[in-house]
Design an enzyme around this catalytic site. Structure first.
Site, PDB file in Angstrom:
ATOM      1  N   THR A 124       1.003  -1.273  -0.117  1.00  0.00           N
ATOM      2  CA  THR A 124       0.012  -0.066   0.096  1.00  0.00           C
ATOM      3  C   THR A 124       1.026   1.201  -0.059  1.00  0.00           C
ATOM      4  OG1 THR A 124      -1.410   1.304   1.442  1.00  0.00           O
ATOM      5  CG2 THR A 124      -0.048  -0.417   2.761  1.00  0.00           C
ATOM      6  N   ASP A 125       0.294   2.353  -0.584  1.00  0.00           N
ATOM      7  CA  ASP A 125       0.999   3.640  -0.346  1.00  0.00           C
ATOM      8  C   ASP A 125       1.056   4.157   0.987  1.00  0.00           C
ATOM      9  OD1 ASP A 125      -1.815   4.108   0.143  1.00  0.00           O
ATOM     10  OD2 ASP A 125      -1.972   5.907  -1.765  1.00  0.00           O
ATOM     11  N   GLU A 126       0.244   3.567   1.703  1.00  0.00           N
ATOM     12  CA  GLU A 126       0.421   3.985   3.378  1.00  0.00           C
ATOM     13  C   GLU A 126       1.606   3.780   3.958  1.00  0.00           C
ATOM     14  OE1 GLU A 126      -3.336   3.003   5.482  1.00  0.00           O
ATOM     15  OE2 GLU A 126      -4.578   3.146   3.601  1.00  0.00           O
ATOM     16  N   TYR A 148      -1.644  -0.695  11.079  1.00  0.00           N
ATOM     17  CA  TYR A 148      -1.850  -1.495   9.639  1.00  0.00           C
ATOM     18  C   TYR A 148      -0.820  -1.068   8.826  1.00  0.00           C
ATOM     19  CZ  TYR A 148      -3.159  -1.855   4.688  1.00  0.00           C
ATOM     20  OH  TYR A 148      -3.244  -2.033   3.529  1.00  0.00           O
ATOM     21  N   LYS A 152       2.606  -3.460   7.392  1.00  0.00           N
ATOM     22  CA  LYS A 152       2.828  -3.844   5.998  1.00  0.00           C
ATOM     23  C   LYS A 152       4.272  -3.148   5.623  1.00  0.00           C
ATOM     24  CE  LYS A 152       0.258  -4.519   3.009  1.00  0.00           C
ATOM     25  NZ  LYS A 152      -0.147  -5.928   2.513  1.00  0.00           N
TER      26      LYS A 152
HETATM   27  P1  NAD Z   1      -9.466  -7.861   2.390  1.00  0.00           P
HETATM   28  O1  NAD Z   1      -9.291  -7.496   3.599  1.00  0.00           O
HETATM   29  O2  NAD Z   1     -10.507  -7.748   1.442  1.00  0.00           O
HETATM   30  O3  NAD Z   1      -8.938  -9.585   2.047  1.00  0.00           O
HETATM   31  C1  NAD Z   1      -7.935 -10.084   2.829  1.00  0.00           C
HETATM   32  C2  NAD Z   1      -7.764 -11.551   2.670  1.00  0.00           C
HETATM   33  O4  NAD Z   1      -6.742 -11.937   3.062  1.00  0.00           O
HETATM   34  C3  NAD Z   1      -9.194 -12.189   3.100  1.00  0.00           C
HETATM   35  O5  NAD Z   1      -9.716 -13.257   2.287  1.00  0.00           O
HETATM   36  C4  NAD Z   1      -8.550 -13.053   4.470  1.00  0.00           C
HETATM   37  O6  NAD Z   1      -9.153 -14.228   4.872  1.00  0.00           O
HETATM   38  C5  NAD Z   1      -7.067 -13.463   3.898  1.00  0.00           C
HETATM   39  N1  NAD Z   1      -6.206 -13.375   4.982  1.00  0.00           N
HETATM   40  C6  NAD Z   1      -5.988 -12.502   6.166  1.00  0.00           C
HETATM   41  N2  NAD Z   1      -5.233 -13.110   6.786  1.00  0.00           N
HETATM   42  C7  NAD Z   1      -4.629 -14.260   6.510  1.00  0.00           C
HETATM   43  C8  NAD Z   1      -3.765 -15.164   6.431  1.00  0.00           C
HETATM   44  N3  NAD Z   1      -3.006 -15.183   7.664  1.00  0.00           N
HETATM   45  N4  NAD Z   1      -3.368 -16.278   5.834  1.00  0.00           N
HETATM   46  C9  NAD Z   1      -3.990 -16.294   4.509  1.00  0.00           C
HETATM   47  N5  NAD Z   1      -4.970 -15.552   4.278  1.00  0.00           N
HETATM   48  C10 NAD Z   1      -5.381 -14.470   5.196  1.00  0.00           C
HETATM   49  O7  NAD Z   1      -8.313  -7.458   1.387  1.00  0.00           O
HETATM   50  P2  NAD Z   1      -8.168  -6.509   0.163  1.00  0.00           P
HETATM   51  O8  NAD Z   1      -8.485  -4.948   0.432  1.00  0.00           O
HETATM   52  O9  NAD Z   1      -8.484  -6.972  -0.977  1.00  0.00           O
HETATM   53  O10 NAD Z   1      -6.453  -6.125   0.175  1.00  0.00           O
HETATM   54  C11 NAD Z   1      -5.497  -6.962  -0.553  1.00  0.00           C
HETATM   55  C12 NAD Z   1      -4.297  -6.693  -0.317  1.00  0.00           C
HETATM   56  O11 NAD Z   1      -3.842  -5.273  -1.054  1.00  0.00           O
HETATM   57  C13 NAD Z   1      -3.617  -6.455   1.125  1.00  0.00           C
HETATM   58  O12 NAD Z   1      -2.502  -6.969   1.288  1.00  0.00           O
HETATM   59  C14 NAD Z   1      -3.538  -4.854   1.380  1.00  0.00           C
HETATM   60  O13 NAD Z   1      -2.646  -4.630   2.420  1.00  0.00           O
HETATM   61  C15 NAD Z   1      -3.263  -4.398   0.117  1.00  0.00           C
HETATM   62  N6  NAD Z   1      -3.963  -3.152  -0.204  1.00  0.00           N
HETATM   63  C16 NAD Z   1      -5.189  -2.787  -0.015  1.00  0.00           C
HETATM   64  C17 NAD Z   1      -5.690  -1.611  -0.384  1.00  0.00           C
HETATM   65  C18 NAD Z   1      -7.322  -1.274  -0.417  1.00  0.00           C
HETATM   66  O14 NAD Z   1      -7.601  -0.188  -0.688  1.00  0.00           O
HETATM   67  N7  NAD Z   1      -7.798  -2.162   0.330  1.00  0.00           N
HETATM   68  C19 NAD Z   1      -4.768  -0.593  -0.913  1.00  0.00           C
HETATM   69  C20 NAD Z   1      -3.572  -0.849  -1.212  1.00  0.00           C
HETATM   70  C21 NAD Z   1      -2.888  -2.128  -0.935  1.00  0.00           C
HETATM   71  P1  TYD Z   2     -10.498   3.635   4.681  1.00  0.00           P
HETATM   72  O1  TYD Z   2     -11.419   3.039   3.481  1.00  0.00           O
HETATM   73  O2  TYD Z   2     -10.653   2.865   5.959  1.00  0.00           O
HETATM   74  O3  TYD Z   2      -9.119   3.417   3.795  1.00  0.00           O
HETATM   75  P2  TYD Z   2      -7.701   3.794   4.423  1.00  0.00           P
HETATM   76  O4  TYD Z   2      -7.911   4.641   5.935  1.00  0.00           O
HETATM   77  O5  TYD Z   2      -6.995   2.673   4.262  1.00  0.00           O
HETATM   78  O6  TYD Z   2      -7.320   4.981   3.521  1.00  0.00           O
HETATM   79  O7  TYD Z   2     -10.590   4.992   4.622  1.00  0.00           O
HETATM   80  C1  TYD Z   2     -10.631   5.960   3.817  1.00  0.00           C
HETATM   81  C2  TYD Z   2     -10.756   7.288   4.095  1.00  0.00           C
HETATM   82  O8  TYD Z   2     -12.161   7.571   4.717  1.00  0.00           O
HETATM   83  C3  TYD Z   2      -9.963   7.629   5.520  1.00  0.00           C
HETATM   84  O9  TYD Z   2      -9.462   9.036   5.329  1.00  0.00           O
HETATM   85  C4  TYD Z   2     -10.830   7.455   6.530  1.00  0.00           C
HETATM   86  C5  TYD Z   2     -12.278   7.850   6.099  1.00  0.00           C
HETATM   87  N1  TYD Z   2     -13.388   7.138   6.818  1.00  0.00           N
HETATM   88  C6  TYD Z   2     -14.534   7.884   7.363  1.00  0.00           C
HETATM   89  O10 TYD Z   2     -14.462   8.915   7.177  1.00  0.00           O
HETATM   90  N2  TYD Z   2     -15.593   7.410   7.744  1.00  0.00           N
HETATM   91  C7  TYD Z   2     -15.548   6.135   7.677  1.00  0.00           C
HETATM   92  O11 TYD Z   2     -16.468   5.323   8.253  1.00  0.00           O
HETATM   93  C8  TYD Z   2     -14.355   5.097   7.239  1.00  0.00           C
HETATM   94  C9  TYD Z   2     -14.367   3.638   7.335  1.00  0.00           C
HETATM   95  C10 TYD Z   2     -13.422   5.832   6.700  1.00  0.00           C
END
Ligand code: NAD
Ligand code: TYD
Length: 333
Positions: A124-126, A148, A152
């Site tokens: 992630t960019d975070e 988180y 990462k």
């Molecule tokens: P998600 O939370 O929807 O899904 C995570 C999956 O990982 C689930 O199916 C869960 O069962 C599985 N999992 C968790 N712990 C596990 C373990 N110990 N062993 C095996 N499986 C396990 O995730 P997402 O939002 O699709 O994100 C996927 C990836 O992309 C992550 O690595 C996340 O850090 C990264 N990412 C997410 C975002 C975002 O906006 N959601 C942005 C950038 C990067």
């Molecule tokens: P989120 O979807 O949790 O992603 P991330 O924190 O990983 O970027 O949140 C996106 C943005 O939205 C973040 O600035 C927090 C804000 N947010 C709210 O304002 N209300 C909410 O209920 C949630 C879940 C997030």
């Protein structure tokens, strides 16, 4: 090519599995997932009988289970598995450290022992922290602010170390925020859409001026495909669209798409350590020939439509355990 996709029952992992099966007739996939609250095999019910797809339940931090699954002739590992929600990491960092750090290490170690062709870390960019102006580049220092992003970052550093120390062929990707179908309704966009569909308000943290950059599922899948195809071992790639919005701007767009107004907004206390702004420079990826195809509002409309049409998918997830967590944090739902 035989892929091990970890976390393939989650949001983006399941979308990417479908993308690979649809676009690469030769691709074989083992989906290795612990099925935490975020893992949902319903996301893949359309591919479950595909002869090129297999599901194995397991934890990436379990060395024995990982070594076993690696015995299936795996050539490429793509590590989507993670604990992913910032608010949950604030309530309890332990699971994040176990999966995002220890799990990543365990996978790397197994990959090293099997001499696989490539290991791709989905990150992630975070990890770069918050950028007040300008953009994160691949060289930006890691300055994670939440449990988180710190977890990462720990995993990502370990990937770098396995490349530098052991020569494991790795790639790390840092993406902006995902959105689209099958996203668990705890993240901003699906939480807000589903709250509104239920006639509830949407909880905006603080003043709503925090900025996030957004990528739709199909653009993300093509970006990762481009990196798999044309990226180089040992390299790091940012994935970004430059679609940047304050949370309030985004909320207003969702409200408009749903024919509602600002009366549906509830301002709630800010998230502790809330990063102000994310903005990603993705020039290196664009040099490989990728650019986003869908504009942000088009993606948002597709997302709203999907949640409207798939009520049974998200209704169940919004009951029980999720509500308990939400009430603990905000006192209401
Ligand atoms: P998600 O939370 O929807 O899904 C995570 C999956 O990982 C689930 O199916 C869960 O069962 C599985 N999992 C968790 N712990 C596990 C373990 N110990 N062993 C095996 N499986 C396990 O995730 P997402 O939002 O699709 O994100 C996927 C990836 O992309 C992550 O690595 C996340 O850090 C990264 N990412 C997410 C975002 C975002 O906006 N959601 C942005 C950038 C990067
Ligand atoms: P989120 O979807 O949790 O992603 P991330 O924190 O990983 O970027 O949140 C996106 C943005 O939205 C973040 O600035 C927090 C804000 N947010 C709210 O304002 N209300 C909410 O209920 C949630 C879940 C997030």
């Amino acid at each position: 090519m035989k892929f091990l996709i970890t976390g393939g029952a989650g949001f983006m992992g399941s979308n990417f599995i479908r993308y690979l099966l649809d676009n690469y007739p030769e691709a074989e996939i083992v989906n290795f997932d612990k099925l935490t609250y975020a893992g949902n095999l319903e996301n893949l019910k359309d591919v479950k009988d595909n002869s090129r797809y297999e599901f194995v339940r397991g934890d990436i931090a379990d060395a024995k289970a990982v070594a076993e699954v690696m015995e299936r002739g795996i050539e490429v590992v793509i590590n989507f598995a993670a604990e992913t929600h910032v608010d949950r990491s604030i309530l309890g960092p332990r699971d994040f450290i176990m999966t995002d750090v220890l799990g990543t290490y365990t996978l790397l170690e197994a990959a090293r022992n099997k001499e696989i062709k490539r290991y791709v870390q989905i990150s992630t960019d975070e990890v770069f922290g918050s950028v007040e102006e300008g953009e994160f580049s691949e060289q930006s220092p890691f300055e994670p602010n939440s449990p988180y992003s710190a977890s990462k970052a720990g995993g990502d550093h370990m990937v770098r170390a396995y490349w530098k120390t052991y020569g494991l062929p790795t790639i790390v990707t840092h993406s902006c925020n995902f959105y689209g179908p099958y996203q668990y309704p705890e993240k901003l966009i699906p939480l807000f859409i589903t709250n509104l569909l239920e006639g509830k308000k949407v909880p905006v943290y603080g003043n709503g001026q925090n900025v996030r950059e957004w990528i739709f599922v199909s653009d993300y899948c093509r970006a990762l495909d481009t990196i798999l195809d044309r990226g180089e071992d040992g390299e790091v790639y940012n994935i970004g669209t430059a679609y940047r919005k304050t949370n309030l701007e985004l909320t207003q767009l969702v409200l408009e798409l749903m024919g509602l107004n600002e009366d549906s907004i509830e301002y709630v206390p800010d998230r502790p350590g809330h990063d102000q702004r994310y903005a990603v420079n993705s020039e290196k990826l664009r040099q490989l020939g990728w650019a986003p195809e869908l504009d942000f509002e088009q993606g948002l409309k597709e997302t709203v439509d999907w949640y409207k049409e798939n009520e049974s998918w998200w209704k169940r997830l919004k009951s029980g355990e999720y509500l308990k967590y939400y009430r603990k944090q905000y006192g209401s739902a």
